[in-house]
Write a protein that holds these residues in place. Structure first.
Motif, short mmCIF file in Angstrom:
data_model
loop_
_atom_site.label_atom_id
_atom_site.label_comp_id
_atom_site.label_asym_id
_atom_site.label_seq_id
_atom_site.Cartn_x
_atom_site.Cartn_y
_atom_site.Cartn_z
N TYR A 107 -9.38 1.22 -9.45
CA TYR A 107 -8.74 -0.01 -9.95
C TYR A 107 -7.97 -0.68 -8.82
O TYR A 107 -7.16 -0.04 -8.15
N GLN A 126 1.28 -6.45 -3.48
CA GLN A 126 2.49 -6.04 -2.77
C GLN A 126 3.27 -4.99 -3.55
O GLN A 126 3.82 -4.07 -2.97
N LYS A 127 3.32 -5.15 -4.86
CA LYS A 127 4.11 -4.21 -5.65
C LYS A 127 3.32 -2.99 -6.07
O LYS A 127 3.84 -1.90 -6.16
N GLN A 128 2.00 -3.20 -6.34
CA GLN A 128 1.23 -2.11 -6.92
C GLN A 128 0.20 -1.53 -5.96
O GLN A 128 -0.31 -0.45 -6.19
N GLY A 129 -0.07 -2.28 -4.89
CA GLY A 129 -1.19 -1.86 -4.05
C GLY A 129 -0.80 -1.24 -2.73
O GLY A 129 -1.48 -0.35 -2.22
N LEU A 130 0.32 -1.67 -2.16
CA LEU A 130 0.60 -1.28 -0.78
C LEU A 130 1.99 -0.68 -0.62
O LEU A 130 2.90 -0.98 -1.36
N VAL A 131 2.10 0.18 0.38
CA VAL A 131 3.41 0.56 0.87
C VAL A 131 3.65 -0.36 2.07
O VAL A 131 3.11 -0.14 3.15
N LEU A 175 -4.03 6.80 1.52
CA LEU A 175 -3.10 7.36 0.52
C LEU A 175 -3.78 7.92 -0.74
O LEU A 175 -3.48 9.04 -1.15
N PRO A 176 -4.71 7.19 -1.36
CA PRO A 176 -5.30 7.75 -2.59
C PRO A 176 -6.12 9.00 -2.33
O PRO A 176 -6.25 9.85 -3.21
N PRO A 236 -5.19 -3.20 -8.19
CA PRO A 236 -4.18 -3.81 -9.05
C PRO A 236 -3.98 -5.29 -8.76
O PRO A 236 -4.34 -5.80 -7.70
N TRP A 289 4.54 0.72 5.64
CA TRP A 289 3.66 1.67 6.32
C TRP A 289 2.58 0.94 7.10
O TRP A 289 2.26 -0.20 6.81
N LYS A 294 -8.72 0.88 0.37
CA LYS A 294 -8.18 2.07 -0.31
C LYS A 294 -9.16 2.59 -1.36
O LYS A 294 -9.35 3.78 -1.52
#
Lengths: 330, 503, 335
Positions: free
Chosen positions: B334, B340-345, B356-357, B336, B348, B410
């Motif tokens: 998925y 910015q809020k749900q996809g990435l750090v 990451l996943p 998102p 980093w 990702k």
């Protein structure tokens, strides 16, 4: 479209290497040692210095999990009560006939359960912050310690138990060796494993971590449980050093522990900081206390110094000095 | 006396690392509704904040009725009769409607400085009545719907006797009926003599309301036109900087057997009775208005928002997904909606973000293998063509489009069968947009099943093999590529409840 | 758009009412239960005693509520209280002729200074409240020990006029209760009927919009911690006068009780909401617990744990009630 080449090797940069928070800590550390040496001729004696570590390393075991908790962006102020409760349960069970070895296991178990309860409450009731949950359990855990022991002390442990806090292995205090081992374990866990990487990710962006398939609840519970277990480890060493325990032991430890971690460059807003910094600041605060003790400066002065250090450690990087920018996890 | 109520000349505003506004101009006539358009990141939001005194410009001048003014803070602008209704409603959820309306300019008794609650409640009631709303002004703001909150924001602008009202994408989350109501109110405001700056990326809004339009692009002023003087095509060129004829490079893919089937899926309060299937090599569009429940359906399949009714089958077998990890292990990925809020750090490097996943996959018994990780990150970021120099470049340093490519990369770390993309091209520049479409098309060709959530009609029509349209939590139509047109989709997205039941 | 669901809003009001009525019911239940075990509980004398004991707590709860409303927390309260109390005690010890009002003023000023320092740190730097107050907790506690040289100021070292602050009465009401009532009236007016009072709630409810509304967030934060300091300083004087002793470890950990009173009274720890009526009930409940437990022969060593459990249960119940309201709202959404 032409695919471009993306570099996968990290370039070494002298400037950013020296602009790390840890160097500032090293400088302060050296400064403290220089001042202590000039104040007291006895300070630099290697034997005494090694012995000095025995006086402050007991609470340092909690610093490791606290680093993890702060990296998550949470806080745990119940650790000192967990120390008290697990120490009291150990003492009482030993004095009611349980063999010391088993009593020590019980101590670890009690601490672990305390941490587990914190973790579960925080995960199950996300509306409550970690502050309010650990604030309540802080009262409850110490309250239970009082119920068990009232205002009595409990001790009379077997002679060999003294070794934990007072013993040496090849001239090095056992507690220092234990600290080094735990430091290595937690340092590797934080920086070299998927667990540590996931903890950093959660501290930086918990939503993105969840969407990336990280089991955020599980990791949070494990970390808070670890804090409980390590509080029990502290209880083991502390009780050994004191020879007996009371329900009011270790009060205020949470402050010292948080101060050490924060001074070590662990950001309270989560996601940043390294284990090395926290380890340096354990010795920095410990030796500061030891040096002041040598000069008979009252403990209250130290209270004030630690309080101010804690605030400045958070304030300075936020004042947007250059050095603040390098306080990122690699 | 100037012919403009508000005029801005040569405004420049720089934030660390970004030039948010570069020498822009703007003129607002008395009693006009002026549309301000531009893609996300064009500088519209910063521009509003300059007008309302939240940001002071680095360069440039602001004139009100020909008088040069300088705003030191938002209050100055408010006193001069400027009010803004922001995109994300900026209310105080814990306070009453009355307080939300009067915050910053409460009615107080002279001398004792006591707040005059009775008078304020009465006036609030009156304002709400004027706007055709009949909720109690003592209600807590947090208990209102988004549309109701927007009315409160407008009432707030009215209460300050604002002569200049700025509306920042007010229709984004509104249904057609609610939008109509908003149009009516906006015109009512204009007829009372207010000048209005209306920001939107919906062309519909502009044609319906505005008499003039100004376009910004990449923080620069592009031009101003009368709405009737400029053609749709020219306006798009002005906004995106080039023609977009070749925007949807969908390659024909071989559609295979059924991959995913959703049967009567429901989640109380979010969606009901959702059934559809997805085949190999197919791109299924999921469209409808914002808030129709599209994202919730996708997140439910991905295990973020557990459903309480119905079932999901993957390759014929029923699956029960407890969380994103299980979903990914089963082969469902998925992307998102909010990268910015749900996809990435953001803090980093892109390399660590990409892996990451799948961090577990590149490790040995929990120990990180940073070398392999770096190689994977390098090859994937090259594959999706991220414009970066090294995998250690911070995600926050990338443009929106390149950030989105990183989030796509990702997904590619896992062995997926079904890929769900939620608004994959929202707020992305044109170049990155077509790159993402190309990746999507490639994925379908490789046999993945793709679900794309999108509000953008041309994108849906151009990319999808089939289109499911949602309205208020239900699927109202599933259209094949050949029967789908802008009209059929719109009809399904906005049909009334009675009609939808008949579908 | 004009369509309105009135039900939703009345639901919002209902939670607040439900919580307060629930609290009131709980207080009544406890009172009746205790009364059945021990007849001396609901005597005038005991009730007076109980309210006197609760007065200081309830005054502090006002300050803490304002701090929590702005999304902050104050852990330094116990230390500030001790420092103000100790300063005053030492001063009246060396100037026995000092006017009690001057003593109260002195303690309040010490509290204001402490609160202002914390307020400055929080408003002007990015140090989060929990860290700033944790740090200053140590500093003030250290200072208290230093100025007293680690010694107590005991009852016989204090002039009678000073001790009479807590035991005397104004208009037939005990001074402590009288002061608490005055402060509650002022606070109620300040919070509900002045601009600044409402701005505190605005800042807590949404700091970003507050800035856009032209509210000076820094000023509000500074003000809130200064008020907290002033109330704590005042409470310090009353505390020392009431217990007729000032020690280095006076009120250690007392901040927990005050936070508990707020949380029990329904102050949202995430900021933005909290009512005067709620914290009165919250303080009262804690006061009753403290008073009633000894009366029904619960060992004093149990009190901590019981208090902790009550707090935990209260916050969990709050969370659960909110969840069920949210769920109901979802169920009512038509699809």
């Amino acid at each position: 479209m032409n695919a471009r080449n993306i570099v996968a090797k990290k370039e070494f940069n002298w400037k950013s290497f020296f602009l790390q928070w840890e160097w500032l800590l090293v400088c302060i550390f050296i400064l403290i040692n220089v001042i202590n040496t000039s104040l007291s001729p006895y300070y630099l004696d290697p034997k005494r210095l090694l012995d000095a570590t025995m006086t402050f390393l007991d609470k340092a075991f909690i610093v490791f999990p606290m680093v993890f908790i702060l990296i998550l962006g949470d806080i745990d102020i119940s650790v000192s009560s967990t120390v008290a409760l697990s120490a009291v349960v150990m003492a009482v069970s030993y004095n009611s006939g349980v063999p010391m070895e088993i009593a020590m296991v019980i101590c670890l178990l009690v601490g672990t359960i305390c941490g587990l309860i914190n973790g579960l409450l925080i995960v199950k009731f996300k509306e409550l912050s970690a502050v309010i949950v650990t604030l309540s359990t802080m009262i409850i855990y110490r309250g239970i310690a009082y119920i068990i022991l009232e205002d009595q002390a409990s001790g009379k442990f077997p002679a060999w138990y003294k070794f934990l806090g007072w013993g040496y292995v090849g001239g090095v205090p056992f507690i220092l060796i234990a600290f080094a081992i735990f430091a290595a374990i937690f340092g590797l866990l934080l920086h070299k494993t998927t667990f540590g990487r996931r903890a950093y990710a959660m501290g930086n962006n918990i939503t993105a971590s969840r969407f990336s398939g990280i089991q955020v609840d599980k990791i949070k519970v494990i970390i808070f449980t670890l804090a409980g277990t390590m509080s029990a480890v502290t209880a083991l060493f502390l009780t050994s050093r004191m020879g007996s325990t009371r329900p009011n032991v270790a009060s205020g430890y949470e402050l010292d522990v948080i101060a050490m971690a924060v001074l070590g460059g662990i950001s309270t807003s989560g996601g940043k900081g390294r284990m090395l910094g926290a380890i340096i600041s354990v010795f920095l605060i410990g030796l500061l206390r030891y040096g002041l003790g040598l000069k008979n400066i009252p403990a209250q002065v130290l209270l004030i110094i630690i309080g101010l250090l804690l605030i400045f450690a958070v304030m300075i990087p936020n004042l947007k000095f250059n050095i603040g920018k390098t306080r990122k996890a690699q | 006396m100037s012919q403009y109520v508000l005029e801005l000349k040569g405004i420049t505003k720089t934030f660390p690392g970004v030039k948010a506004l570069n020498n822009v101009h703007f003129q607002l006539g008395p009693g006009e509704i002026h549309a301000l358009m531009g893609e996300n990141g064009a500088g519209k939001s910063t521009f509003i904040k300059v007008i309302t005194g939240v940001h002071a410009p680095d360069e440039g001048e602001i004139f009100l009725n020909g008088q040069k003014v300088e705003f030191k803070n938002p209050k100055d602008a408010q006193k001069m009769g400027i009010a803004a209704i922001y995109q994300h409603v900026t209310c105080y959820p814990d306070l009453s409607v009355t307080e939300n309306i009067f915050m910053g300019h409460e009615k107080i008794q002279k001398g004792t400085k006591r707040i005059l609650w009775k008078e304020m409640h009465a006036e609030a009631k009156e304002l709400l009545d004027q706007l055709g709303a009949n909720f109690d002004p003592k209600t807590l703001m947090g208990a209102l719907s988004v549309a109701q909150q927007q009315i409160v924001e407008i009432a707030k602008a009215l209460s300050t006797n604002a002569k200049i009202i700025i509306m920042d994408e007010p229709t984004a989350a509104l249904t057609k009926r609610e939008s109509e109501e908003l149009y009516r109110i906006t015109e009512q405001l204009r007829d009372r003599g207010a000048s209005i700056i209306f920001i939107s990326h919906r062309f519909e809004d502009m044609y319906r309301l505005a008499s003039r339009v100004t376009v910004f692009r990449d923080a620069k002023y592009i031009g101003s036109w009368g709405v009737r003087e400029i053609s749709n095509e020219d306006l798009i060129v002005a906004m995106v900087g080039r023609e977009i004829t070749q925007l949807f490079p969908k390659k024909p893919a071989r559609v295979g057997e059924e991959l995913l089937r959703v049967d009567k899926l429901g989640k109380t309060g979010y969606f009901e009775d959702i059934s559809f299937s997805l085949r190999k090599g197919e791109i299924l569009g999921l469209t409808g208005l914002v808030g129709a429940g599209r994202t919730e359906v996708c997140q439910s399949i991905f295990g973020i928002l557990p459903h309480d009714k119905g079932s999901v089958y993957l390759e014929g077998k029923e699956i029960k997904v407890k969380g994103p990890l299980e979903a990914m292990e089963l082969g469902i990925g998925y992307l998102p909606e909010d990268r910015q809020k749900q996809g990435l750090v953001l803090e980093w490097g892109i390399g660590k973000n990409i892996t990451l996943p799948a961090i577990g996959k590149y490790s040995k018994k929990g120990w990180l293998n940073e070398k392999e990780e770096a190689e994977v990150a390098k090859s994937l970021s090259e594959k999706v063509n991220v414009k970066a120099n090294s995998i250690f470049d911070l995600a926050s340093s990338l443009s929106g489009g390149n950030q989105q490519k990183v989030v796509v990369a990702k997904l590619l770390t896992a062995d997926l069968k079904v890929i769900i993309l939620d608004e994959p091209t929202k707020g992305v520049d044109v170049g990155a947009k077509s790159a993402i479409h190309e990746i999507m098309s490639d994925l379908a060709c490789q046999g993945y099943g793709v679900i794309m959530v999108s509000s953008e009609m041309p994108e849906v029509l151009g990319m999808c093999d089939r289109i499911a349209v949602m309205r208020e939590g239900r699927i109202t139509a599933i259209l094949n590529r050949d029967e789908a047109t802008q009209e059929t989709i719109l009809e399904a997205a906005m049909a009334s409840k009675a009609e939808a039941a008949a579908v | 758009m004009a369509e309105v669901t009135v039900g939703k809003s009345s639901k919002g009001l209902n939670i607040v009412k439900f919580r307060e009525l629930g609290l009131l019911g709980f207080i009544l239940l406890i009172s009746i239960a205790v009364q059945m075990r021990n007849q001396s509980f609901l005597t005038l004398e005991n009730i007076d005693d109980m309210i006197t004991n609760t007065a200081i707590l309830s005054v502090l709860a006002i300050g803490m509520m304002l701090v929590i409303v702005t999304r902050g927390i104050d852990l330094s309260l116990g230390s500030t209280l001790a420092l103000a109390g100790m300063t005053t005690a030492l001063t009246v010890k060396s100037n026995p002729g000092m006017n009690p009002l001057a003593a109260i003023l002195l303690g309040t000023v010490v509290g204001i200074v402490c609160g202002a320092i914390i307020g400055l740190i929080i408003a002007k730097t990015n140090v989060p409240p929990i860290i700033a107050t944790l740090g200053m907790m140590n500093v003030f506690r250290g200072l208290t020990f230093m100025i007293s040289g680690g010694k107590w100021v005991s009852a016989h070292q204090m002039p009678t006029s000073f001790k009479a602050i807590a035991t005397g009465s104004v208009l037939g009401i005990n001074t402590l209760i009288f002061i608490a009532i005055i402060i509650y009236i002022v606070a109620y007016y300040f919070i509900n009927h002045t601009r600044t009072g409402r701005q505190i709630y605005a800042v807590g409810s949404n700091p970003d919009s507050a800035k856009i509304s032209g509210i000076n967030n820094e000023k509000i934060l500074f003000l809130v911690y200064t008020i907290m300091g002033a109330l704590t300083g005042l409470a310090g004087v009353l505390w020392v006068s009431k217990f007729a002793s000032a020690q280095g470890d006076t009120a250690m950990g007392y901040e927990i009780n005050v936070i508990a009173a707020c949380v029990l009274g329904g102050v949202n720890i995430a900021g933005g909401s909290g009512k005067i009526s709620g914290i009165i009930l919250g303080s009262l409940l804690l006061g009753i617990l403290n008073n009633a437990l000894p009366l029904i022969n619960v060992s004093p060593f149990w009190q901590n744990a019981i208090q902790g459990c009550v707090i935990l249960v209260a916050v969990i119940v709050n969370a659960l009630v909110k969840r069920s309201v949210d769920r109901n709202n979802l169920m009512r959404r038509k699809i």
